[in-house]
Design a protein around this motif. Structure first.
Motif, PDB file in Angstrom:
ATOM      1  N   GLU A  16       0.829  -1.205   0.000  1.00  0.00           N
ATOM      2  CA  GLU A  16       0.000   0.000   0.000  1.00  0.00           C
ATOM      3  C   GLU A  16       0.865   1.258   0.000  1.00  0.00           C
ATOM      4  N   ALA A  43      -3.624  -4.820  -1.108  1.00  0.00           N
ATOM      5  CA  ALA A  43      -4.098  -4.978   0.271  1.00  0.00           C
ATOM      6  C   ALA A  43      -4.404  -6.440   0.578  1.00  0.00           C
ATOM      7  N   HIS A  61      -8.826   0.017   5.003  1.00  0.00           N
ATOM      8  CA  HIS A  61      -7.448   0.221   4.571  1.00  0.00           C
ATOM      9  C   HIS A  61      -7.299   1.680   4.179  1.00  0.00           C
ATOM     10  N   LEU A 106      -5.885  -0.577  -4.618  1.00  0.00           N
ATOM     11  CA  LEU A 106      -5.975  -1.146  -3.278  1.00  0.00           C
ATOM     12  C   LEU A 106      -6.198  -2.649  -3.309  1.00  0.00           C
TER      13      LEU A 106
END
Length: 379
Positions: free
Chosen positions: A190, A227, A236, A223
């Protein structure tokens, strides 16, 4: 992959050290001699297990096994001199010593294997962090820069703290510091998305709101690819502070996306720069650039700007007190970024009493009168 040959010379060169190897050997000799000269009803042979057990704490499994064999051989020698090997008592002692020595060797092998795995994991983590967190240049434009990254106590955990500095298309410098929610390789993934978007967009977007919106868009778009939503199904996001520092303008701009406020040191006075228009952390909002507003603040020649992650201000003392960063900075007489960073580092470790339990990152930026533009270099 070649076959590695294990010799006695190499065993003696293991972390235990040649001097320490003499300790279990001396124990075997002393216990054997004392047992031989003791009355027949006194049995000291069982104490020989101390030798391989002690070696396991000093050396690897091969050397531990060698000491175990010597201990068993010493027990056999004692048995021969005290009634022979056929007695049930001596047979029981030899069997017990053999089994215990084997267990000690097995435990030592498992421990060494785990240590190697942790060492490899640490090496991978350090390499990944060094590639991701490319050290910023010490001089960029009219700015002097110093940085510090404190890893958490658990060396197998890779933190998600991030920072980067890049030149903008206009004569100025852009800075980001942030903190990913969570740890591990997913946090690194990330962080890499945001850092990549920042380095690409720092010179592309004319305004700070446009750059921040690009970071948000890139993080949300990528993401799912980076993630770990399977093991961490929660939210997140990344708290971030993005700054735009013009070379010739005594005012800088910032957009704070849920990050701790920076500290400005001006004439030995420390001021926390709270945002009048705070934005949500990256990944929690899709506001258009027009909805994001940059906060201007004075940043004059000789001023020092301190950026940090929450691992600094949330570091606790043994009594549970948080680290008072602003108060401590005000008490320091440092006149350069490097000196201030050294003061904070030493004082933070003294406050905690040990390594911090959370990663902590700090950036110290000073505006100077001279103008330098050096390429980033690794140190």
């Amino acid at each position: 992959m070649g076959v590695e040959r294990v010799s006695m010379d190499r065993l003696l060169e293991q972390p235990s050290g040649r001097g320490l190897v003499a300790i279990p050997l001396a124990l075997i000799i002393v216990i054997t001699v004392v047992d031989i000269h003791s009355p027949a009803d006194v049995h000291l042979g069982p104490f020989l297990v101390i030798a391989p057990a002690l070696t396991a704490s000093l050396a690897g499994p091969w050397l531990t096994a060698g000491i175990g064999v010597l201990a068993v051989a010493a027990q056999v020698f004692i048995a021969v001199l005290h009634g022979g090997l056929a007695t049930s008592n001596h047979i029981a002692q030899i069997t017990a010593l053999t089994v215990l020595s084997a267990l000690v060797v097995f435990v030592c092998y498992v421990r060494e294997r785990r240590d190697r795995q942790l060492s490899r994991a640490r090496s991978v983590a350090e390499t990944a962090q060094r590639v991701l967190l490319r050290p910023p240049p010490r001089r960029i434009g009219p700015l002097r820069v110093a940085w510090l990254y404190l890893a958490a106590e658990d060396e197998t955990q890779i933190g998600g703290d991030l920072f980067a500095i890049a030149r903008a298309a206009h004569p100025g410098t852009r800075v980001i510091i942030g903190d990913v929610r969570g740890k591990g390789m997913a946090a690194i993934g990330e962080a890499s998305v945001v850092l990549g978007a920042f380095r690409e967009g720092a010179h592309r977007y004319a305004t700070l709101p446009e750059l921040t919106a690009a970071l948000e868009e890139s993080f949300c778009r990528n993401l799912e690819d980076v993630a770990d939503t399977k093991h961490d199904p929660g939210e997140h996001f990344i708290t971030a502070l993005v700054l735009d520092i013009l070379d010739q303008d005594p005012q800088a701009q910032m957009i704070n996306c849920g990050h701790p406020p920076p500290l400005l040191v001006h004439d030995h006075q420390v001021t926390a720069l709270y945002s009048r228009c705070p934005a949500p952390p990256l990944g929690m909002s899709e506001l258009p650039p027009s909805s994001r507003r940059a906060d201007p603040f004075p940043f004059e020649t000789g001023d020092i700007l301190l950026l940090y992650t929450d691992g600094v201000i949330e570091a606790r003392s043994p009594t549970g007190e948080f680290y008072p960063l602003a108060e401590r900075v005000a008490s320091f007489s440092a006149t350069s970024p490097d000196a201030l960073l050294r003061h904070i580092h030493d004082d933070l470790l003294a406050h905690v009493g040990e390594q911090p339990t959370d990663d902590a990152a700090l950036l110290v930026i000073e505006r100077t009168t001279s103008h330098h533009l050096h390429r980033p270099h690794l140190e």
